[in-house]
Design a protein around this motif. Structure first.
Motif, PDB file in Angstrom:
ATOM      1  N   MET A 102      25.089  87.640 116.429  1.00  9.96           N
ATOM      2  CA  MET A 102      24.686  86.201 116.763  1.00  9.96           C
ATOM      3  C   MET A 102      23.148  86.173 117.148  1.00  9.96           C
ATOM      4  O   MET A 102      22.680  86.913 118.021  1.00  9.96           O
ATOM      5  N   ILE A 103      22.665  85.262 116.477  1.00 11.97           N
ATOM      6  CA  ILE A 103      21.105  84.949 117.014  1.00 11.97           C
ATOM      7  C   ILE A 103      20.982  84.113 118.024  1.00 11.97           C
ATOM      8  O   ILE A 103      21.606  82.989 118.221  1.00 11.97           O
ATOM      9  N   GLU A 104      20.276  84.485 119.206  1.00 13.46           N
ATOM     10  CA  GLU A 104      20.073  83.922 120.397  1.00 13.46           C
ATOM     11  C   GLU A 104      18.597  82.777 120.166  1.00 13.46           C
ATOM     12  O   GLU A 104      17.827  83.473 119.769  1.00 13.46           O
ATOM     13  N   ILE A 105      18.960  81.855 120.223  1.00 11.79           N
ATOM     14  CA  ILE A 105      17.769  80.971 120.246  1.00 11.79           C
ATOM     15  C   ILE A 105      17.427  80.358 121.807  1.00 11.79           C
ATOM     16  O   ILE A 105      18.081  79.759 122.433  1.00 11.79           O
ATOM     17  N   ARG A 106      16.198  80.714 122.158  1.00  9.44           N
ATOM     18  CA  ARG A 106      15.726  80.085 123.423  1.00  9.44           C
ATOM     19  C   ARG A 106      14.534  79.345 123.358  1.00  9.44           C
ATOM     20  O   ARG A 106      14.093  79.052 122.035  1.00  9.44           O
ATOM     21  N   GLY A 107      14.501  78.148 124.223  1.00  7.89           N
ATOM     22  CA  GLY A 107      13.311  77.326 124.331  1.00  7.89           C
ATOM     23  C   GLY A 107      13.797  76.048 123.894  1.00  7.89           C
ATOM     24  O   GLY A 107      12.898  75.133 123.865  1.00  7.89           O
ATOM     25  N   LEU A 108      15.222  75.744 123.614  1.00  6.16           N
ATOM     26  CA  LEU A 108      15.385  74.514 123.310  1.00  6.16           C
ATOM     27  C   LEU A 108      15.792  73.617 124.631  1.00  6.16           C
ATOM     28  O   LEU A 108      15.799  72.335 124.559  1.00  6.16           O
ATOM     29  N   GLU A 109      15.703  74.363 125.749  1.00  4.45           N
ATOM     30  CA  GLU A 109      15.811  73.633 127.075  1.00  4.45           C
ATOM     31  C   GLU A 109      15.148  72.365 127.341  1.00  4.45           C
ATOM     32  O   GLU A 109      15.412  71.401 127.973  1.00  4.45           O
ATOM     33  N   THR A 110      13.892  72.167 126.539  1.00  3.97           N
ATOM     34  CA  THR A 110      12.873  71.336 126.969  1.00  3.97           C
ATOM     35  C   THR A 110      12.652  70.334 125.942  1.00  3.97           C
ATOM     36  O   THR A 110      11.971  69.302 126.129  1.00  3.97           O
ATOM     37  N   ILE A 111      13.468  70.584 124.972  1.00  6.18           N
ATOM     38  CA  ILE A 111      13.218  69.603 123.844  1.00  6.18           C
ATOM     39  C   ILE A 111      14.126  68.389 123.693  1.00  6.18           C
ATOM     40  O   ILE A 111      15.162  68.362 124.023  1.00  6.18           O
ATOM     41  N   THR A 112      13.619  67.067 123.468  1.00 10.35           N
ATOM     42  CA  THR A 112      14.140  65.800 123.339  1.00 10.35           C
ATOM     43  C   THR A 112      13.931  65.502 121.770  1.00 10.35           C
ATOM     44  O   THR A 112      12.987  65.708 121.197  1.00 10.35           O
ATOM     45  N   PHE A 113      14.934  64.846 121.383  1.00  6.15           N
ATOM     46  CA  PHE A 113      15.004  64.467 119.829  1.00  6.15           C
ATOM     47  C   PHE A 113      15.985  63.101 119.821  1.00  6.15           C
ATOM     48  O   PHE A 113      16.715  62.939 120.473  1.00  6.15           O
TER      49      PHE A 113
END
Length: 184
Positions: free
Chosen positions: A1-12
């Motif tokens: 499984m690919i771990e995706i980091r950095g989404l914690e600060t994204i707003t959409f």
């Protein structure tokens, strides 16, 4: 499984689309619609509950209550997802009249909206319908069933009243799904 980091600060912004299918009820506060909620090919049924025209103060109070309701997690409480808003000026005049919007809100430059509470669709029957169906057939609701429903409503109220006061307890607002789960 690919771990995706950095989404914690994204707003959409979401691309959720609602398609109103039919009116399924009316109450003192507004009209209730069954709607299809879809996004990128994934669909589900939800309820859109309109709120009759409110003052700015009442709208602020509703937003506050909706924020609390979205946080409620209980098996006997219908899940509330939040609020959606439609500008009055884009709505058909007959709908504007049905939800009680004052004529002043029909102007294109009026920023007020028709507020819609988005909730889970409970496929089943209201307690009111269950009671009237029994009575029309010449039966009373069995005591154990009535006690069960009341107990589940009490559980829901005990939980909910920690944060919010439900001001419209009635047999129409108690739903029983196809699996026998009671929802307030």
């Amino acid at each position: 499984m690919i771990e995706i980091r950095g989404l914690e600060t994204i707003t959409f912004d979401s691309s959720v689309r609602y398609r109103i299918l039919e009116e399924i009820g009316r109450g003192g506060m507004g009209v209730v619609y069954l709607a299809e909620r879809s996004c990128k090919g994934v669909s589900d049924l939800v309820v859109l509950k309109t709120i009759r025209s409110l003052s700015r103060e009442e709208e602020d109070h509703l937003r506050s209550e909706a924020n609390i309701a979205t946080g409620l997690r209980h098996e006997n409480i219908v899940k509330t997802y939040g609020l959606e808003a439609l500008p009055f000026h884009i709505l058909p005049p007959d709908l504007v009249a049905r939800v009680g919007a004052p004529s002043s809100t029909r102007r294109v430059d009026d920023p007020r909206d028709l507020l819609l509470i988005v909730m889970d669709y409970v496929e089943g029957v209201s307690l009111h319908r269950l009671l009237t169906d029994h009575i029309h057939r010449g039966y009373l609701l069995p005591v154990p069933l009535g006690a069960f429903v009341i107990a589940r409503v009490c559980r829901a109220l005990a939980y909910a009243h920690t944060w919010i006061i439900h001001r419209d307890i009635s047999p129409d607002n108690v739903l029983i799904n196809r699996h026998g789960v009671c929802k307030l």
